[in-house]
Design an enzyme around this catalytic site. Structure first.
Site, PDB file in Angstrom:
ATOM      1  N   LYS A  83       0.861  -1.190   0.000  1.00 11.16           N
ATOM      2  CA  LYS A  83       0.000   0.000   0.000  1.00 11.16           C
ATOM      3  C   LYS A  83       0.891   1.233   0.000  1.00 11.16           C
ATOM      4  CE  LYS A  83      -4.439   0.852   2.303  1.00 11.16           C
ATOM      5  NZ  LYS A  83      -5.118   0.733   3.605  1.00 11.16           N
TER       6      LYS A  83
HETATM    7  O1  G3P Z   1      -9.253   1.627   4.324  1.00 11.42           O
HETATM    8  C1  G3P Z   1      -9.035   2.916   4.810  1.00 11.42           C
HETATM    9  C2  G3P Z   1      -9.790   3.097   6.058  1.00 11.42           C
HETATM   10  O2  G3P Z   1      -9.235   2.320   7.063  1.00 11.42           O
HETATM   11  C3  G3P Z   1      -9.945   4.475   6.523  1.00 11.42           C
HETATM   12  O3  G3P Z   1     -11.118   4.476   7.244  1.00 11.42           O
HETATM   13  O4  G3P Z   1     -12.752   5.298   8.840  1.00 11.42           O
HETATM   14  O5  G3P Z   1     -10.316   5.822   9.139  1.00 11.42           O
HETATM   15  O6  G3P Z   1     -11.623   6.916   7.330  1.00 11.42           O
HETATM   16  P1  G3P Z   1     -11.470   5.701   8.194  1.00 11.42           P
END
Ligand code: G3P
Length: 216
Positions: A83
């Site tokens: 990633k």
């Molecule tokens: O896959 C990316 C994700 O983990 C981000 O999620 O909820 O931290 O915006 P969030």
């Protein structure tokens, strides 16, 4: 549509995998922090639990650092997807890794132009962050639709991986918009089964069945 689980919680992955719901896993530095575990150790364990791609993120922000870290990550298991962030250096690293036959997930995508660049750089996956756009009162789902159209217009093979998923509606809307993959926190994936009419209908059936006095 493929379901990835967005977590570094091995027990949660195992439980969902038993239902055949895990086509892959995504992690990021914040999820590793939340797990409280050693990065390489937990990623290795996840890679042995699931057959599909497991995204593990570099933390360097320069090209050389990303290459060095990505190569180390790729050694962990054959199903690692490296990633990298959607920056100029991240795109360069993507190009290098893709040229070597490694899987790459380009993350932190917030615009159609960024997604276009990632596809040109040969990304295996592009990760548009839906929830974080919605947090700013922008339209995360419109971004998925735009990327879908652009990729289809030019037959790009990069898979659209809807990320930053916060709700069951995000999942169904991503599917309708044509995302190839959705990566969900375990709780969101589990919430997909819920419907109040299912619960009510089942309670009624159980009650009526008991009233018959019969057994199967
Ligand atoms: O896959 C990316 C994700 O983990 C981000 O999620 O909820 O931290 O915006 P969030």
């Amino acid at each position: 549509m493929k379901f990835f689980v967005d977590t570094a919680d091995v027990a949660a992955i195992r439980e969902l995998n038993a239902l055949g719901l895990v086509d892959g896993v995504t992690t990021n530095p914040s999820l590793i922090k939340k797990s409280g575990r050693d990065f390489k150790e937990v990623v290795k364990e996840i890679c042995s639990e699931v057959e599909g791609p497991v995204s593990a993120e570099v933390v360097s922000t320069d090209y050389d650092g990303m290459i060095a870290e990505g190569n180390k990550l790729a050694e962990i298991a054959p199903n690692i997807a490296i990633k990298v962030p959607l920056t100029w250096d991240g795109l360069k690293a993507c190009r290098t890794f893709t040229g070597e036959g490694k899987k790459v997930n380009v993350t932190l995508c917030f615009s159609a132009n960024q997604a276009l660049l990632a596809a040109k750089a040969g990304a295996t996956f592009i990760s548009p962050f839906i929830g974080r756009l919605d947090d700013l009162n922008l339209d995360g789902m419109q971004l998925i639709q735009d990327i879908r159209q652009i990729y289809d217009n030019y037959a790009f093979e990069t898979e659209i991986l809807a990320a930053s998923i916060r709700s069951a509606n995000h999942v169904s809307e991503s599917a309708l918009a044509g995302a190839d993959v959705v990566t969900c926190p375990p709780a969101v994936l589990q919430s997909l089964v819920k419907h109040p009419l299912t619960d009510k209908g089942l309670a009624d059936f159980v009650k009526d069945w008991e009233a018959t006095g019969q057994k199967i």
